[in-house]
Design a protein around this motif. Structure first.
Motif: not given
Length: 229
Positions: A154-158, A164-165, A199-200, A222-229
């Motif tokens: 997703t754009v959020l994960a991207q 992160l990078e 993310l903020r 976690r978000v980059a890996a697809g986990d929003r929990g």
């Protein structure tokens, strides 16, 4: 040769390409002295501009450079590169024109390699030629890895993955604007703005004018890996 340029060339010999591939000989180092011209650029100035004849390549020693293209009068950042990056060489070797402009984000120190001087020397020095090849392949590999890594996200994960990078390179301070992030990811600015806002709210980042500070890399991961929990 003054002490400052000796220091520059020592960095070049240590950092260019992969030092474990064919160590540079004394002759190779002397060749570098002849073909590597130290240059500096202040914030906002250019190493080269789109459409200019590609007569030289540049190796970034210090600072960051935005590569951007102009379309319909608008500048679009396509990449941001830092120390150890070689830019302009593909166009230079192809005897064409630069397909993008290279603008200093901050004070930049680099080495300039004139095409007519460099190519004959590469033909005579296999270690230098291999170092150059490895440096170029490494950048292509990084680009390919990013593309593969971002596929199906997703754009959020991207956005989380990119922040992160970039934060790992810049001590958690990301200098990319939201517009630049949108261009790099091929997304709309509104979608990226929404992702930044999410993310903020999660406490992963803080934002200011044209800058983003990473507060919690674990949340970003976690978000980059697809986990929003």
């Amino acid at each position: 040769m003054d002490a400052a340029q000796d220091q520059h060339l020592a960095w070049l010999a240590r950092s260019f390409g992969r030092p474990d591939y064919l160590p540079l000989t004394t002759t190779d180092l002397e060749t570098l002295r002849a073909v590597a011209e130290p240059v500096s650029r202040y914030t906002g100035s250019h190493l080269f501009k789109e459409g200019e004849t590609a007569g030289a390549a540049f190796l970034i020693e210090h600072g960051h450079v935005d590569l951007y293209r102009t379309h319909n009068g608008r500048k679009r950042v396509v990449a941001r590169v830092g120390p150890g990056s070689v830019i302009g060489d593909i166009a230079m070797f192809g005897e064409g024109t630069y397909i993008s402009s290279a603008r200093a984000v901050e004070q930049v120190k680099a080495f300039r390699f004139d095409r007519d001087t460099l190519i004959p020397e590469l033909a005579q020095h296999p270690a230098l030629c291999l170092r150059w090849l490895v440096a170029g392949l490494r950048q292509l590999q990084d680009a390919q890895r990013r593309i593969v890594h971002l596929m199906h996200k997703t754009v959020l994960a991207q956005v989380a993955d990119l922040l992160l990078e970039e934060s790992g390179r810049n001590t958690r301070n990301v200098k990319l604007s939201q517009s630049a992030i949108a261009t790099l990811l091929g997304s709309s600015r509104q979608t990226v703005n929404e992702a930044i806002g999410s993310l903020r709210e999660m406490g992963a980042i803080e934002t200011a004018y044209r800058s983003i500070s990473v507060v919690d890399q674990a949340i970003l991961a976690r978000v980059a890996a697809g986990d929003r929990g």
